[in-house]
Write an enzyme that holds these catalytic residues in place. Structure first.
Site, PDB file in Angstrom:
ATOM      1  N   HIS A 134       0.844  -1.187   0.000  1.00  0.00           N
ATOM      2  CA  HIS A 134       0.000   0.000   0.000  1.00  0.00           C
ATOM      3  C   HIS A 134       0.885   1.245   0.000  1.00  0.00           C
ATOM      4  CE1 HIS A 134      -3.575   2.408   0.777  1.00  0.00           C
ATOM      5  NE2 HIS A 134      -2.852   3.076   1.657  1.00  0.00           N
ATOM      6  N   ASP A 161       0.648   5.113  -0.294  1.00  0.00           N
ATOM      7  CA  ASP A 161      -0.209   6.300  -0.346  1.00  0.00           C
ATOM      8  C   ASP A 161       0.320   7.245  -1.414  1.00  0.00           C
ATOM      9  OD1 ASP A 161      -2.207   5.961   1.787  1.00  0.00           O
ATOM     10  OD2 ASP A 161      -0.461   5.858   3.092  1.00  0.00           O
ATOM     11  N   ASP A 196      -7.980   1.185   2.377  1.00  0.00           N
ATOM     12  CA  ASP A 196      -7.618   2.213   3.360  1.00  0.00           C
ATOM     13  C   ASP A 196      -8.484   3.463   3.295  1.00  0.00           C
ATOM     14  OD1 ASP A 196      -6.016   3.096   5.507  1.00  0.00           O
ATOM     15  OD2 ASP A 196      -4.727   4.248   4.177  1.00  0.00           O
ATOM     16  N   HIS A 212      -7.080   9.325  -0.864  1.00  0.00           N
ATOM     17  CA  HIS A 212      -7.676   9.299   0.468  1.00  0.00           C
ATOM     18  C   HIS A 212      -6.822   9.901   1.579  1.00  0.00           C
ATOM     19  CE1 HIS A 212      -5.698   5.191   0.435  1.00  0.00           C
ATOM     20  NE2 HIS A 212      -5.247   5.683   1.568  1.00  0.00           N
TER      21      HIS A 212
END
Length: 1016
Positions: free
Chosen positions: A271, A273, A383, A589
């Site tokens: 993951h 970001d 997430d 996000h």
């Protein structure tokens, strides 16, 4: 006592094992070690290319030398040779180990490196828990590499304190001059394979033995085998006795899993970001580092499958690292590097508009289909901070069959009842959904996590498996060799679920088959995350920029498509595509929710401003083409609800006379009057009376006035920018500073209100709409508070059992009571452009131009003002300290409207009116027929554009907005009209009822997209 003694004996064995592992086994995992020479070139500032970074003088870099101010880049030259005295058998085992000064406190969020060959080819990354590079080099072989070392600031050091001040997280320029890392050396090492294998065996067995779910007999058998192993292992000759020690563990390692054990599909994952505690530019490099690790790991592990979402990250690799992208493409073709999600980024789903979520899939699926011929069958959002109920319909229309998430496991109050279930959207669309039972998207496949997943899974009775995403994220480098070894050992072993490496589609296909003849449990509507409610309000400027971008994109496409069809003007497809992609990126996000460092939000504000300027130019060009030559002044409005007092292109009717607004003084009140409303504003700036003439209802009172500012202490328990906790309500701070109420001197019938409190000031202008029951409020906040929260309250004299809040392509109903823990947890909720409350006869909506956070409560009045009230409050601004200590300081302007309307139809119309500016254009044409119209109660014509494939086809998208079945009649200037999905592919034939017209029956909140060939 016997049980206690047995527990104590087991504890002693585990403690003894831990010491042996720590002091004996792990140090013996390396057979040989030889240092290499390192020199460095500090380039400073923003990253540079390989050619520039490796050109110029270098200086020696010794172990212990400081390097890298925060956000800086240092190019390190590593050279040497394999010692000639090393045995030739080391050729297949020698590894390059480079330690930039990592700490083991966390897998990422600190220095990172990318290793290059001398010709500039990317090799792989260096990260805290994964900084060895396997080589094929025999005795005497020359070693030479370059390392692009990034001095990304460490969030926390080993003592739990910030390594650098938070202010230094703002930009490279603000980072200070201190060099924040100390180089720990570069070496050639040769692992001791049998000792490494022993360490993996022991890790697995210790984990099983200490898991809560392991039965006593299995635990005791493992501990007995460990005792035998410890008796055989010689601490003075670990390498020589490791094989014999491993032999003592064979029986307990080969005991198979129970027949009823679930199967976990282990999916490689990292993951990353797209921005968070680092700027966008650093995300590009993080992706390159992790993806290079992944494709390198795949070369020796053909069973390893890695899932990667976010088409944006693939696009970055294609642009900035073409050689690496070619390796990724090869791995995609082999089925190992699997694109998932079908979205441009893993976006927030609370705040983006419906059209934005559509375009996430249009851009994401479009990229994956063009580049790899792949259509992602699942949505991948582990997430995001809760999930809108509009998503199932949008996802299904984008070709998705499945949804994968995780974040709902973070709920503070209530536990989601299922891990695998059917999710039903607000329109009735359904999608098979799975939340990983391991409750993380960064698993390491440890026995603890695997055992937790098995015990945590809520749906054993119907489903046999789940997904476990494994790998270090956000700079940790992704999956590792150690994780693959852990997964292989856990493939079929007693005390754990079975583990197999695979793609998400393999799990979902199995899950679908398991419920082919039976329906799983269903969750209907939004999935509200009982955490991170502050993200609805943090970083106001980023949110305002997003709302403006969405509005301008809608207008630009409408007018550009109309101009292309009606006048042959060129359609700016490339410009619109680029702006959409940037807008979608900024909906990630941790960007749109306001939870990133100030650098990220400064970039977002700049990009929004640049894109707004281009969109304004597109609109101006298109309107000029439509208006044609001439000197008449024409007023236009691109709202789906064209106002009767606007002479729009397409209307061709004279504007009616406008009613006047009366403004006078009655005692110490300022009184505004329109044909619909009478508003009394008291000397303190509050609305002590709002009389709706149409219903003869009084909506405010002196005891419970409207337009009240409420200020609170806002110090959440854990996450500053992310959270608004319920305890904020415990300490309300009086807004008791000076107040000034006056009348605008420009003759505009506006009341001006100024309030001061703390170090801040709020200025408002208030007026009424002349032609409809609307109060217009413009609120400018000069904000200089920290860890405080400001709300604007409207306690209507309306007893509403529920509130309605706009969401994507519809709205959601929420109770105003707190009967259950689920109701009570929704003390702060998200709404798009409006919140509406009604008692069935009279209703009111609070419409906004840029806010998302709200709370709605119901409470009784008092003896002098009886009856229940429903209070709607907008959260205007906050002042969190982390991760941006200057968050939202300065001036912000919010525009709100109080709309008296019995149902949500008035709120829908007023929101579009507030969203869409009135424009003027000079030209000769009074009227240009619209290219598309829709007629039907509550059906909104939202999007008019040309097709993504460049064919010139006209695309029209509409939706039912009132939450009830409707019949819609479409009149579209196109031939061959047919219904398509949101990817603009045929979704079934549509029969024309008349030339260029068709009628459709829509279910509540249904989205419909039509395509046809424009008529000239």
């Amino acid at each position: 006592m016997t049980e206690i003694r047995q527990q104590d004996a087991a504890t002693q064995i585990v403690r003894r094992l831990d010491r042996v592992v720590r002091e004996v086994i792990r140090p013996a995992r390396v057979r040989q070690r030889s240092p290499l020479s390192v020199s460095a070139r500090r380039v400073g500032g923003e990253p540079v290319s390989f050619a520039e970074g490796t050109r110029g003088d270098v200086a020696p870099l010794a172990v212990g030398d400081a390097w890298g101010r925060a956000w800086d880049t240092v190019w390190m030259h590593v050279s040497g040779s394999v010692p000639g005295e090393w045995d030739a058998r080391t050729a297949a085992a020698v590894e390059l180990e480079i330690d930039l000064g990592f700490t083991t406190a966390q897998s990422g969020f600190q220095a990172e490196g990318l290793v290059y060959t001398t010709d500039g080819s990317v090799v792989r990354a260096l990260s805290p828990l994964n900084h060895r590079l396997p080589l094929q080099a025999g005795p005497g072989a020359a070693i030479e590499y370059w390392v692009e070392a990034a001095a990304n600031p460490t969030l926390n050091n080993a003592h739990g304190t910030n390594l650098i001040p938070l202010a230094h997280l703002g930009s490279w320029e603000s980072a200070g001059e201190e060099e924040i890392y100390r180089f720990a050396g570069a070496h050639l090492v040769v692992p001791e394979a049998e000792v490494v294998a022993l360490a993996h065996d022991v890790d697995l067995l210790r984990g099983i033995a200490t898991n809560d779910g392991t039965d006593v007999r299995r635990r005791d058998l493992i501990l007995t085998a460990i005792e035998r192993m410890l008796a055989v292992l010689d601490p003075t000759d670990v390498a020589g006795t490791a094989a014999a020690a491993r032999h003592q563990l064979t029986d307990v390692l080969t005991s198979p899993a129970h027949a009823s054990a679930m199967t976990l599909t282990a999916v490689g994952h990292a993951h990353i970001d797209s921005a968070w505690l680092w700027p966008l530019r650093e995300t590009i490099r993080k992706c390159a580092r992790t993806f290079s690790n992944v494709v390198t790991l795949m070369e020796d592990n053909p069973d390893f499958v890695f899932a990667c979402s976010s088409a944006q990250q693939f696009a970055w690799m294609k642009e900035h690292y073409p050689d690496l992208y070619a390796r990724i493409s090869d791995a995609v073709a082999r089925g190992q590097f699997v694109p998932v999600g079908g979205m441009w980024v893993e976006s927030d789903t609370n705040m983006p508009s419906g059209e934005s979520l559509v375009r996430q899939f249009v851009a994401g699926q479009g990229f994956f289909m063009r580049e790899f011929g792949i259509e992602c069958p699942e949505v991948w959002l582990p997430d995001s901070f809760g999930y809108t109920g509009a998503l199932p319909q949008i996802a299904r229309s984008a070709g998705a069959r499945w949804f994968f998430g995780q974040k709902m496991s973070w709920n503070r109050t209530n536990r989601m009842p299922h891990h695998t279930f059917t999710w039903e959207g607000i329109d009735g669309s359904r999608i098979l959904t799975h939340f990983t039972p391991v409750d993380t998207y960064n698993s390491d496949l440890s026995p603890f996590e695997l055992g937790y997943a098995h015990g945590n899974f809520a749906d054993h009775g119907q489903f046999s498996g789940g997904i476990v995403p494994f790998g270090y994220g956000d700079g940790g480098g992704g999956p590792t060799r150690e994780m693959l070894e852990a997964g292989r050992r856990a493939a079929d072993v007693e005390g754990l679920p079975r583990v197999r490496f695979g793609a998400p589609s393999e799990f979902f296909a199995q899950a679908e088959a398991e419920v082919a003849d039976a329906d799983p449990a269903t969750w209907a509507g939004e999935m509200y995350l009982e955490l991170h409610r502050g993200t609805y309000s943090a970083q106001v400027r980023t949110k305002r920029g997003n709302r403006r971008a969405e509005s301008l994109l809608r207008e630009a496409e409408l007018w550009a498509a109309t101009a292309a069809v009606r006048t042959g003007a060129p359609y700016p497809a490339d410009q619109l595509r680029r702006i959409w992609e940037r807008t979608l990126l900024l909906q990630f996000h941790d960007i749109l929710p306001g939870s990133s460092i100030s650098w990220v939000h400064a970039d977002a504000e700049r990009m929004h401003a640049e894109d707004a300027a281009v969109l304004e130019q597109i609109i101006e060009f298109s309107l000029a083409a439509l208006a044609g030559p001439g000197d008449r002044t024409i007023t236009v409005n691109g709202s789906p609800f064209p106002r009767r007092d606007i002479l729009a292109l397409g209307a061709g009717e004279p504007a009616p006379e406008r009613a006047e607004i009366a403004l006078d003084r009655v005692g110490d009140h300022h009184v505004l009057r329109s044909p619909h409303l009478t508003l009394h504003i008291a000397a303190d700036g509050t609305f002590v009376s709002l009389h709706d003439r149409d219903s003869d209802r009084q909506l405010f009172s002196a005891e419970h006035p409207g337009n009240v500012l409420a200020l609170y202490q806002d110090i959440p328990t854990d996450w500053d920018a992310w959270d608004v906790d319920a305890h904020y309500r415990d300490l309300e701070i009086p807004v008791s500073g000076p107040v000034d109420v006056s009348i605008a001197d420009d003759g505009s019938a506006q009341v001006l209100i100024s309030r001061e409190f703390g170090s801040s000031r709020v200025d408002q202008s208030v007026t009424l709409m002349p032609d409809r029951p609307v109060v217009d409020i413009v609120t400018t906040v000069h904000w200089h508070e920290q860890q405080r929260l400001l709300k604007l309250a409207q306690p209507f004299r309306i007893d509403a059992p529920t509130s309605s809040a706009e969401t994507q392509f519809g709205h959601v109903h929420r109770p105003t009571h707190v009967n259950t823990s689920w109701d009570e947890a929704r003390f702060e909720v998200v709404a798009h452009r409006w919140v509406h409350v009604s008692d069935g006869v009279v209703g009111a909506a609070v419409v906004n131009d840029s806010t998302y956070g709200h709370d709605v409560t119901r409470f009784p009045g008092d003896e002098s003002s009886p009856g229940y009230r429903t209070q709607v409050r907008q959260t205007l601004v906050r002042g969190p300290l982390y991760p941006d200590p200057e968050s939202d300081q300065g001036q912000h302007t919010f525009r709100s409207r109080l709309v008296i309307t019995p149902d949500v139809a008035g709120a829908v119309e007023e929101a579009y009116d507030l969203d869409t500016p009135i424009r003027t254009v000079t030209g000769g044409r009074l009227s240009v027929p619209p290219v598309a119209q829709v007629f039907g109660d509550g059906v909104v014509l939202h999007t008019v554009k040309l097709a993504e494939d460049g064919s010139g086809d006209l695309i029209v998208r509409a939706y039912e907005s009132l939450g009830r079945p409707a019949r819609a009649r479409f009149v579209i200037n196109a031939d061959g009209l047919h219904e398509v999905d949101i990817l603009e592919r045929p979704a079934g034939p549509v029969a024309l009822t008349r030339e260029r017209e068709l009628e459709l029956d829509l279910r509540a909140f249904q989205i419909v997209t039509l395509r046809g060939r424009p008529r000239s």
